[in-house]
Every structure is written in structure tokens, then in C-alpha cells.
Design a protein around this motif. Structure first.
Motif, PDB file in Angstrom:
ATOM      1  N   GLU A 100       0.856  -1.187   0.000  1.00  0.00           N
ATOM      2  CA  GLU A 100       0.000   0.000   0.000  1.00  0.00           C
ATOM      3  C   GLU A 100       0.890   1.235   0.000  1.00  0.00           C
ATOM      4  OE1 GLU A 100      -3.037  -0.299   3.253  1.00  0.00           O
ATOM      5  OE2 GLU A 100      -1.916  -2.147   3.667  1.00  0.00           O
ATOM      6  N   GLU A 125      -6.105  -7.297 -11.695  1.00  0.00           N
ATOM      7  CA  GLU A 125      -7.085  -6.235 -11.451  1.00  0.00           C
ATOM      8  C   GLU A 125      -6.452  -4.863 -11.278  1.00  0.00           C
ATOM      9  OE1 GLU A 125     -10.356  -6.698 -11.562  1.00  0.00           O
ATOM     10  OE2 GLU A 125     -10.028  -8.809 -12.045  1.00  0.00           O
ATOM     11  N   VAL A 127      -5.043  -1.993  -9.172  1.00  0.00           N
ATOM     12  CA  VAL A 127      -4.968  -1.471  -7.808  1.00  0.00           C
ATOM     13  C   VAL A 127      -6.353  -1.074  -7.313  1.00  0.00           C
ATOM     14  CG1 VAL A 127      -2.604  -0.605  -8.002  1.00  0.00           C
ATOM     15  CG2 VAL A 127      -4.523   0.879  -8.661  1.00  0.00           C
ATOM     16  N   TYR A 128      -6.485  -1.067  -5.998  1.00  0.00           N
ATOM     17  CA  TYR A 128      -7.575  -0.331  -5.367  1.00  0.00           C
ATOM     18  C   TYR A 128      -7.042   1.081  -5.133  1.00  0.00           C
ATOM     19  CZ  TYR A 128     -10.602   1.622  -1.805  1.00  0.00           C
ATOM     20  OH  TYR A 128     -11.431   2.466  -1.109  1.00  0.00           O
ATOM     21  N   TYR A 129      -7.819   2.100  -5.530  1.00  0.00           N
ATOM     22  CA  TYR A 129      -7.361   3.477  -5.373  1.00  0.00           C
ATOM     23  C   TYR A 129      -8.381   4.303  -4.604  1.00  0.00           C
ATOM     24  CZ  TYR A 129     -10.548   4.431  -9.284  1.00  0.00           C
ATOM     25  OH  TYR A 129     -11.656   4.522 -10.094  1.00  0.00           O
ATOM     26  N   LYS A 153     -12.857   6.762  -5.836  1.00  0.00           N
ATOM     27  CA  LYS A 153     -12.276   5.511  -5.359  1.00  0.00           C
ATOM     28  C   LYS A 153     -12.836   4.357  -6.163  1.00  0.00           C
ATOM     29  CE  LYS A 153     -15.543   4.850  -1.509  1.00  0.00           C
ATOM     30  NZ  LYS A 153     -15.641   4.616  -0.042  1.00  0.00           N
ATOM     31  N   GLU A 155     -11.508   0.335  -8.198  1.00  0.00           N
ATOM     32  CA  GLU A 155     -10.457  -0.581  -8.609  1.00  0.00           C
ATOM     33  C   GLU A 155     -10.229  -0.415 -10.107  1.00  0.00           C
ATOM     34  OE1 GLU A 155     -11.534  -4.541  -7.570  1.00  0.00           O
ATOM     35  OE2 GLU A 155     -11.662  -4.118  -5.408  1.00  0.00           O
ATOM     36  N   ASN A 177      -2.035  -2.549  -3.913  1.00  0.00           N
ATOM     37  CA  ASN A 177      -1.739  -3.511  -4.965  1.00  0.00           C
ATOM     38  C   ASN A 177      -2.667  -4.727  -4.841  1.00  0.00           C
ATOM     39  OD1 ASN A 177      -0.649  -5.248  -6.837  1.00  0.00           O
ATOM     40  ND2 ASN A 177       1.369  -5.395  -5.884  1.00  0.00           N
ATOM     41  N   ILE A 178      -3.491  -4.982  -5.863  1.00  0.00           N
ATOM     42  CA  ILE A 178      -4.340  -6.175  -5.877  1.00  0.00           C
ATOM     43  C   ILE A 178      -3.955  -7.084  -7.046  1.00  0.00           C
ATOM     44  CG2 ILE A 178      -6.257  -5.164  -4.597  1.00  0.00           C
ATOM     45  CD1 ILE A 178      -7.673  -4.606  -7.202  1.00  0.00           C
ATOM     46  N   GLU A 179      -2.757  -6.855  -7.586  1.00  0.00           N
ATOM     47  CA  GLU A 179      -2.177  -7.764  -8.571  1.00  0.00           C
ATOM     48  C   GLU A 179      -1.539  -8.957  -7.840  1.00  0.00           C
ATOM     49  OE1 GLU A 179      -1.102  -7.167 -12.316  1.00  0.00           O
ATOM     50  OE2 GLU A 179      -3.088  -6.300 -12.137  1.00  0.00           O
TER      51      GLU A 179
END
Length: 213
Positions: A100, A125, A127-129, A153, A155, A177-179
Motif C-alpha cells: 500500500e 485487477e 490497484v484499489y485506489y 475511489k 479498482e 496492490n491487488i495484482e
């Protein structure tokens, strides 16, 4: 009487009706004066036909001086003058697996940047932002406790936009990071800010870097 003559008389009659009755009654226009005598112009006044504008329109602009070095007034919202050139930076942010990062720009109120960010070589996917802002520690006393303002906000792999600060403080992005595996996120940004820096970094929930706002 032949047909053309009948059509001509009909047209003349319609024109006379328009001039004598319709224009005075509907629009208050009375070229012959008969409308007023017949009381038709009063109908237009009762209907609330707007009177001709006789005022003077004004805008928040100063008198134009072609020799002036700086124009200090302009139509609100069209231009905001700055004392320094805008920044233009490409920032590569490395984010570890399960990492993060929060990256912020320190900006006065009513200043702007345009931006694009993207995850390079993405396979999942992205990132979550969370794009948000909050006041500095010095200004925090002027806001409710824990105040921050969210702007966007979700993904994804990329986002582009423009942004104008609603208040002075720290404005920017939180990325998670959601990779699968580490990633590089490239932020391309141009605009006005006083400073920028990484404010927070964590790996698998463990904080490895944190700064006060």
C-alpha cells in the motif's frame, strides 16, 4: 374573381389582421395605433410581456488595457493566475506484493492539476485506489476531527482527470496492490503544488514508512 386574386386578398387580409390585432394583443407592438385605440395593447401588458431591457449589464472584469502587464480581474472561473510556472512530472511508484502506498501533493486552495496514472504490465485487477484530500496538521483545528474529503475511489488499471483543490492541504492518491506480485504504477501529472512526497507505505499490513500531514 379568379383563384390567384382570391389568394392575394386572403394574404392581404391575414397581414392586416396580424398588424392590427395579433401584434398589439400578443406582443404589445402597435405600428398602426389601432391596437391601442381598440384596447389590444393592454392585453399584452396583462399577459406579462417582458419590457425591453433598459439596464446596464456588468461583469466582474476590469477595463481592458492592452498595455497592462497583468490583468487583475477576469470572469470568475475562467482563469486563475499563478506566480510560478506549473510542474510537470512523471513519477514511478513501486508497490510491493500486498503493498500500500499513499502519495500526496501539498497545494493551496483553488489550484489545479491534471493527471493520468496507470499500472504498467498489469496481469490482473491493478490497484484499489482512493483519491482524497485533507488539511495539514496546522489547519486541522479549523475542521471537524478526522476530516478528509473523498474525490474518487474504486479498482482499476488506469485513471485520467483534472482536479481543483477545494481547500488548502494534502491532496492525492492511496494505492493498494491487488495484482499478484510487485507492480510499478506510473503517475503523469502537471499543475501547481508546493511539494509532493510519499506519505505512507505498508507491506502485508505492516507500516514501513509514515509521515505526519
Amino acid at each position: 374573381m379568379n383563384l390567384p386574386s382570391k389568394l392575394t386578398l386572403g394574404a392581404l387580409g391575414a397581414g392586416a389582421l396580424l398588424t392590427v390585432a395579433v401584434l398589439p394583443a400578443e406582443y404589445g407592438i402597435d405600428p398602426t395605433g389601432l391596437g391601442q385605440k381598440l384596447g389590444l395593447t393592454a392585453l399584452a401588458q396583462e399577459a406579462g410581456t417582458p419590457a425591453a431591457f433598459e439596464g446596464e449589464m456588468s461583469f466582474n472584469i476590469g477595463a481592458y488595457d492592452p498595455t497592462a502587464e497583468r490583468i487583475n480581474q477576469s470572469v470568475q472561473g475562467l482563469i486563475h493566475l499563478e506566480d510560478a510556472p506549473f510542474h510537470n512530472e512523471v513519477i514511478d511508484i513501486e508497490i510491493e506484493d500486498y503493498g500500500e502506498v499513499e502519495y500526496k501533493f501539498i497545494m493551496p486552495a483553488d489550484t489545479t492539476f491534471v493527471y493520468s496514472w496507470e499500472v504498467l504490465d498489469a496481469v490482473g485487477e491493478g490497484v484499489y485506489y482512493d483519491f482524497h484530500g485533507h488539511p495539514s496538521s496546522d489547519d486541522a483545528v479549523n475542521y471537524p476531527e478526522g476530516f478528509e474529503m473523498a474525490y474518487a475511489k474504486g479498482e482499476g488499471l488506469t485513471q485520467s482527470g483534472s482536479f481543483t483543490t477545494p481547500f488548502a492541504g494534502y491532496h492525492g492518491f492511496y494505492f493498494m496492490n491487488i495484482e499478484e506480485g510487485p507492480i510499478t504504477l506510473r503517475l503523469n501529472i502537471a499543475g501547481y503544488w508546493e511539494d509532493s512526497k510519499e506519505m505512507y507505505r505498508a507491506i502485508k499490513g505492516e507500516v514501513v514508512h509514515s509521515e505526519e500531514f
